[in-house]
Design a protein around this motif. Structure first.
Motif, PDB file in Angstrom:
ATOM      1  N   GLU A 221       0.830  -1.203   0.000  1.00  0.00           N
ATOM      2  CA  GLU A 221       0.000   0.000   0.000  1.00  0.00           C
ATOM      3  C   GLU A 221       0.865   1.254   0.000  1.00  0.00           C
ATOM      4  OE1 GLU A 221      -3.144   0.588  -0.261  1.00  0.00           O
ATOM      5  OE2 GLU A 221      -3.885  -1.467  -0.330  1.00  0.00           O
ATOM      6  N   THR A 222       1.922   1.248   0.811  1.00  0.00           N
ATOM      7  CA  THR A 222       2.824   2.404   0.859  1.00  0.00           C
ATOM      8  C   THR A 222       3.498   2.625  -0.482  1.00  0.00           C
ATOM      9  OG1 THR A 222       3.233   2.000   3.213  1.00  0.00           O
ATOM     10  CG2 THR A 222       4.827   3.371   2.027  1.00  0.00           C
ATOM     11  N   LEU A 223       4.017   1.561  -1.074  1.00  0.00           N
ATOM     12  CA  LEU A 223       4.731   1.669  -2.345  1.00  0.00           C
ATOM     13  C   LEU A 223       3.782   2.066  -3.480  1.00  0.00           C
ATOM     14  CD1 LEU A 223       7.494   1.230  -3.690  1.00  0.00           C
ATOM     15  CD2 LEU A 223       6.853  -1.156  -4.054  1.00  0.00           C
ATOM     16  N   HIS A 224       2.604   1.465  -3.519  1.00  0.00           N
ATOM     17  CA  HIS A 224       1.662   1.730  -4.596  1.00  0.00           C
ATOM     18  C   HIS A 224       1.117   3.160  -4.508  1.00  0.00           C
ATOM     19  CE1 HIS A 224      -0.813   0.542  -7.918  1.00  0.00           C
ATOM     20  NE2 HIS A 224      -1.935   0.811  -7.275  1.00  0.00           N
ATOM     21  N   ALA A 225       0.829   3.633  -3.286  1.00  0.00           N
ATOM     22  CA  ALA A 225       0.332   4.994  -3.118  1.00  0.00           C
ATOM     23  C   ALA A 225       1.382   6.016  -3.558  1.00  0.00           C
ATOM     24  CB  ALA A 225      -0.058   5.226  -1.657  1.00  0.00           C
ATOM     25  N   TRP A 226       2.645   5.764  -3.228  1.00  0.00           N
ATOM     26  CA  TRP A 226       3.713   6.678  -3.662  1.00  0.00           C
ATOM     27  C   TRP A 226       3.823   6.682  -5.182  1.00  0.00           C
ATOM     28  CZ3 TRP A 226       8.143   5.241  -6.358  1.00  0.00           C
ATOM     29  CH2 TRP A 226       9.046   6.273  -6.599  1.00  0.00           C
ATOM     30  N   ARG A 227       3.703   5.527  -5.795  1.00  0.00           N
ATOM     31  CA  ARG A 227       3.815   5.449  -7.246  1.00  0.00           C
ATOM     32  C   ARG A 227       2.702   6.250  -7.933  1.00  0.00           C
ATOM     33  NH1 ARG A 227       2.621   0.205 -11.041  1.00  0.00           N
ATOM     34  NH2 ARG A 227       2.925   1.267 -13.022  1.00  0.00           N
ATOM     35  N   LEU A 228       1.467   6.078  -7.486  1.00  0.00           N
ATOM     36  CA  LEU A 228       0.355   6.803  -8.088  1.00  0.00           C
ATOM     37  C   LEU A 228       0.526   8.306  -7.906  1.00  0.00           C
ATOM     38  CD1 LEU A 228      -2.637   4.522  -7.033  1.00  0.00           C
ATOM     39  CD2 LEU A 228      -1.450   4.584  -9.235  1.00  0.00           C
ATOM     40  N   GLU A 229       0.977   8.710  -6.722  1.00  0.00           N
ATOM     41  CA  GLU A 229       1.184  10.138  -6.456  1.00  0.00           C
ATOM     42  C   GLU A 229       2.282  10.694  -7.337  1.00  0.00           C
ATOM     43  OE1 GLU A 229       0.501  13.801  -4.763  1.00  0.00           O
ATOM     44  OE2 GLU A 229      -0.665  11.949  -4.544  1.00  0.00           O
ATOM     45  N   HIS A 230       3.359   9.950  -7.516  1.00  0.00           N
ATOM     46  CA  HIS A 230       4.479  10.416  -8.331  1.00  0.00           C
ATOM     47  C   HIS A 230       4.066  10.540  -9.797  1.00  0.00           C
ATOM     48  CE1 HIS A 230       8.779  11.126  -8.977  1.00  0.00           C
ATOM     49  NE2 HIS A 230       8.664  10.395 -10.087  1.00  0.00           N
ATOM     50  N   GLU A 231       3.279   9.575 -10.289  1.00  0.00           N
ATOM     51  CA  GLU A 231       2.846   9.632 -11.684  1.00  0.00           C
ATOM     52  C   GLU A 231       1.837  10.752 -11.912  1.00  0.00           C
ATOM     53  OE1 GLU A 231       1.510   5.678 -12.398  1.00  0.00           O
ATOM     54  OE2 GLU A 231       3.492   4.984 -13.089  1.00  0.00           O
ATOM     55  N   ARG A 232       1.000  11.049 -10.905  1.00  0.00           N
ATOM     56  CA  ARG A 232       0.081  12.173 -11.044  1.00  0.00           C
ATOM     57  C   ARG A 232       0.835  13.493 -11.136  1.00  0.00           C
ATOM     58  NH1 ARG A 232      -3.649   9.251  -7.586  1.00  0.00           N
ATOM     59  NH2 ARG A 232      -2.579  10.095  -5.758  1.00  0.00           N
ATOM     60  N   GLY A 233       2.020  13.545 -10.547  1.00  0.00           N
ATOM     61  CA  GLY A 233       2.840  14.749 -10.603  1.00  0.00           C
ATOM     62  C   GLY A 233       3.668  14.855 -11.862  1.00  0.00           C
ATOM     63  N   GLY A 234       3.452  13.977 -12.841  1.00  0.00           N
ATOM     64  CA  GLY A 234       4.175  14.052 -14.107  1.00  0.00           C
ATOM     65  C   GLY A 234       5.392  13.161 -14.193  1.00  0.00           C
ATOM     66  N   GLY A 235       5.697  12.411 -13.148  1.00  0.00           N
ATOM     67  CA  GLY A 235       6.856  11.519 -13.179  1.00  0.00           C
ATOM     68  C   GLY A 235       6.526  10.190 -13.828  1.00  0.00           C
ATOM     69  N   THR A 236       7.555   9.456 -14.130  1.00  0.00           N
ATOM     70  CA  THR A 236       7.396   8.112 -14.700  1.00  0.00           C
ATOM     71  C   THR A 236       8.144   7.119 -13.824  1.00  0.00           C
ATOM     72  OG1 THR A 236       9.346   8.353 -16.119  1.00  0.00           O
ATOM     73  CG2 THR A 236       7.195   9.000 -17.044  1.00  0.00           C
ATOM     74  N   ILE A 237       7.590   5.914 -13.727  1.00  0.00           N
ATOM     75  CA  ILE A 237       8.191   4.873 -12.893  1.00  0.00           C
ATOM     76  C   ILE A 237       8.216   3.571 -13.683  1.00  0.00           C
ATOM     77  CG2 ILE A 237       8.033   3.540 -10.762  1.00  0.00           C
ATOM     78  CD1 ILE A 237       6.583   5.858  -9.483  1.00  0.00           C
TER      79      ILE A 237
END
Length: 752
Positions: A459-475
């Motif tokens: 949950e911690t990792l997935h939430a960070w990923r979604l937040e980072h991608e919403r900010g324009g980043g790519t993972i």
């Protein structure tokens, strides 16, 4: 009965007389003084120690799972026995021993012996070290002419006054005994006689000649002085706990000694369940006869092996010698001073604090377990110290299982995060702190090298990923070990047993590799591999997902190069392969995979059809010949292997019309002998079609072609070179060895 069958028993009994009888005498000489001393330290009757020695030798030796282990009274159990004698009396202690034996017999019947090996060796060694300290402190007071106190702390506090005020004959005989024990082991010529026996004999003779006033061993009545066991009175919970404690401590010490003895001899390996059951029978008999608890003893077992024992007869006979000696020469035991026995126990107690074990544990970071267990045994008690050690071992194991490493690096405008270990809720704070350092809107490569990930971590990792991608980043997420993240996104359950190790992804073709781009695609990717196995990689969109050659080299630099660089650096100046491997250029045949070989193993030649032109062919072909010549004269390989495969396109061209490719048609002329051999050979009784039969015949023909080269023929005749034919069945993923006489595949290679 044949002559050979008659000779076998003769050789067996000759070996017993030559090896086991002398070894039994050596062990007997060691066992008698140690049994006496342990009985004294345990507060048990002197005869009880000898009974345990006899029963341990005869019963446990005859029934046990190890042919060399010697059982008897053990110093490691002396504290437990002393406490039981003090609490319940000696006859009740014998009943506890008997009941503990029944419990051991039951555990052996249920075949749970291997579970005892799950106890951390640090706890066992710490327990023995603690017992050694307690024994040494208690016996030191007797050596100094005083009396042992009720606890180790009281013995320490009382020690200064004992040293200052007592200078009696007891001190002199104690110093003499310890001095002999120290010197005896350092003089090779004296080792024929065991040091404990020599020390007690010399101490007893010196005391008798000089008329020292000492306390003598009381063995009046011999074995007849022992009484039958009696049910203990008191709290049954405590009594049951005592039974379990004796059974487990004696069982674990016996099994660990049994495992250690396997490393010391080349005879039959020990059967742990049988050994545990035999220890149970021995304790039932010893308790019923009024003896001490029995367990496997390291000192006697090591002595037995070093003395040359080959069978269990050595152990059994040593018990017989103890019985005969006690029955016939009990008066000699009565001459031994108790203070000399105390000095012997003091010496043994110091030896039980084995610093070698402590150094070995340091490399595994288990020193705290060792010292906590030892300190607990000395300060609190045996059971409490063992419990503390087990608890600390469990906590450290839990900490290691929850270990997590998060490494964050920046390379240009990209960030790379490598998470290694078991990602659980315990590692969430560290993971969150590391992820917070990644600037918003950046490109991130996330490598998950995980053997477990729980829901909180996901949950911690997935939430960070979604937040980072919403900010324009790519993972880009790459799971290097197990697909824990993939399983969590899709809601599937990924069992650890199905998780491929991180270093076993190299065999996947480029078209089958994938990276995670978003959650939806990741959920679908769980079945992508199975779909591609059915339909092939050439599906719409696969070309975009498949990494190209440059991407493959980048993955090599990231994943594989750090692992193989030290190896390649050592062999950069010289190669020393043992095989010349000639195989087809077919892209489905990967020699390093089908032979599980690595850099430097195979000197490889690949061509269409794995053909070897004959030495007399015209025009000559120097490509394969040059490789053979270099492999034999420069690299000095010992084997040449020709490996064909199923569905070979070159063999298909020989059976039909060769394609309109001039160079290929010219090359395939080297396969005409294979085709002629195929036509002349009878059909085989197998399911292989004409093409695959020709593929196998072709391998045999190429081996014959190799022998047309004079250098190869001369080395084969001299026995310095071996020629081998292999056949790779692509569809079955099986490698077969070919029989040159029948052209048929030998069954799949198995471990012999």
């Amino acid at each position: 009965m044949t002559q050979s069958s008659q000779a076998s028993p003769q050789r067996y009994w000759r070996s017993v007389l030559q090896h086991d009888v002398p070894a039994s005498l050596v062990v007997f000489l060691v066992a008698v003084p140690l049994s006496l001393g342990i009985a004294v330290a345990s507060g048990a009757p002197i005869a009880a120690g000898l009974v345990a020695a006899v029963v341990g030798g005869v019963v446990a030796g005859a029934l046990g799972g190890s042919v060399v282990q010697v059982s008897g009274p053990a110093a490691g159990l002396s504290l437990v026995v002393a406490e039981l004698v003090h609490t319940y009396g000696w006859r009740a202690t014998c009943m506890i021993t008997l009941l503990a034996g029944l419990l051991q017999l039951l555990l052996g019947a249920f075949r749970v012996a291997k579970a005892a090996l799950g106890v951390s060796p640090a706890v066992v060694h710490g327990m023995l070290a603690g017992v050694g300290v307690v024994i040494a402190l208690s016996q030191l007071h007797i050596v100094l002419g005083g009396k042992s106190q009720s606890s180790a702390l009281e013995n320490i506090l009382e020690l200064p006054s004992q040293i200052v005020n007592n200078h009696s004959h007891a001190v002199m005989v104690g110093i003499l005994t310890i001095g002999i024990l120290v010197v005896w082991a350092r003089v090779p010529r004296l080792r024929v006689v065991p040091a404990p026996l020599a020390a007690l004999i010399i101490a007893a003779m010196t005391a008798a000649v000089l008329g020292w006033d000492l306390t003598r061993v009381d063995l009046s009545g011999g074995f007849s002085s022992l009484e039958s066991p009696l049910l203990p009175q008191g709290d049954w919970h405590a009594i049951a706990g005592a039974v379990v404690l004796v059974a487990l401590l004696a069982g674990v010490e016996s099994l660990l000694t049994c495992v250690a003895s396997n490393r010391q001899h080349d005879g039959p390996r020990a059967d742990l369940d049988r050994e545990l059951a035999a220890q149970g029978v021995a304790n039932v008999v010893s308790g019923a006869l009024g003896g001490m608890p029995v367990s496997g003893v390291v000192v006697r077992t090591t002595t037995n092996v070093r003395a040359g024992a080959r069978s269990r007869w050595s152990t059994v006979l040593h018990g017989v010698w103890v019985l005969l000696f006690t029955a016939a020469f009990a008066w000699m035991i009565a001459l031994i001073p108790l203070e000399a026995l105390a000095a012997l126990l003091l010496f043994i107690g110091v030896q039980m604090v084995n610093l070698g074990h402590a150094r070995n544990l340091r490399g595994h970071r288990e020193m705290p377990i060792y010292f906590v267990t030892m300190t607990g045994v000395v300060v609190i008690g045996l059971a409490e110290g063992v419990a503390l050690g087990l608890g600390l071992a469990a906590l450290l194991a839990l900490r290691r299982l929850a270990w997590i490493s998060v490494v964050v690096r920046q390379a240009g405008d990209r960030w790379r995060i490598v998470v290694t270990g078991s990602l659980t809720f315990l590692g969430v704070p560290r993971l969150t702190e590391s992820l917070a350092a990644i600037p918003p809107g950046t490109a991130v490569e996330l490598d998950l090298n995980l053997d477990f990930m729980d829901h909180a971590a996901f949950e911690t990792l997935h939430a960070w990923r979604l937040e980072h991608e919403r900010g324009g980043g790519t993972i880009d997420i790459d799971e290097m070990h197990g697909e824990w993240y993939a399983a969590a996104v899709s809601g599937a359950r990924m069992l650890p047993a199905r998780t491929p190790p991180k270093h076993e992804r190299f065999w996947l073709p480029w078209a089958y590799r994938r990276r995670v781009v978003d959650s939806a695609r990741q959920a679908d990717s769980l079945c992508a591999y199975d779909e591609m196995c059915e339909t092939g990689p050439g599906l719409p969109g696969d070309a975009q997902a498949a990494p190209d050659l440059l991407e493959g080299t980048r993955e090599f630099h990231r994943r594989t190069a750090p692992l193989v660089r030290p190896l390649l650096h050592r062999m950069a100046r010289k190669q020393t392969p043992s095989h010349l491997f000639i195989t087809c250029a077919d892209s489905r045949v990967v020699p390093s995979i089908i032979t599980a070989s690595g850099p430097g193993d195979l000197f490889t030649v690949r061509n269409i059809g794995n053909l070897v032109p004959r030495a007399s062919c015209t025009p000559p072909d120097d490509s394969v010949s040059a490789a053979v010549e270099y492999a034999l004269k420069v690299l000095e390989v010992q084997t040449i292997t020709v490996c064909g495969h199923s569905g070979c396109g070159a063999m298909s061209a020989l059976l039909g019309e060769a394609p309109e490719l001039p160079a290929l048609r010219n090359w395939l002329r080297h396969g005409r002998q294979s085709l002629a051999r195929f036509v002349a050979s009878p059909e085989e009784d197998d399911d292989a079609g004409p093409l695959d039969r020709l593929c196998r015949v072709n391998v045999i023909q190429q081996l014959d072609n190799l022998e047309s080269h004079p250098l190869v023929e001369s080395l084969v005749r001299a026995g310095r070179l071996e020629l081998t034919g292999l056949y790779f069945d692509i569809a079955a993923a099986r490698v077969h060895v070919l029989d040159r006489g029948r052209f048929s595949a030998v069954p799949e290679l198995r471990r012999g």
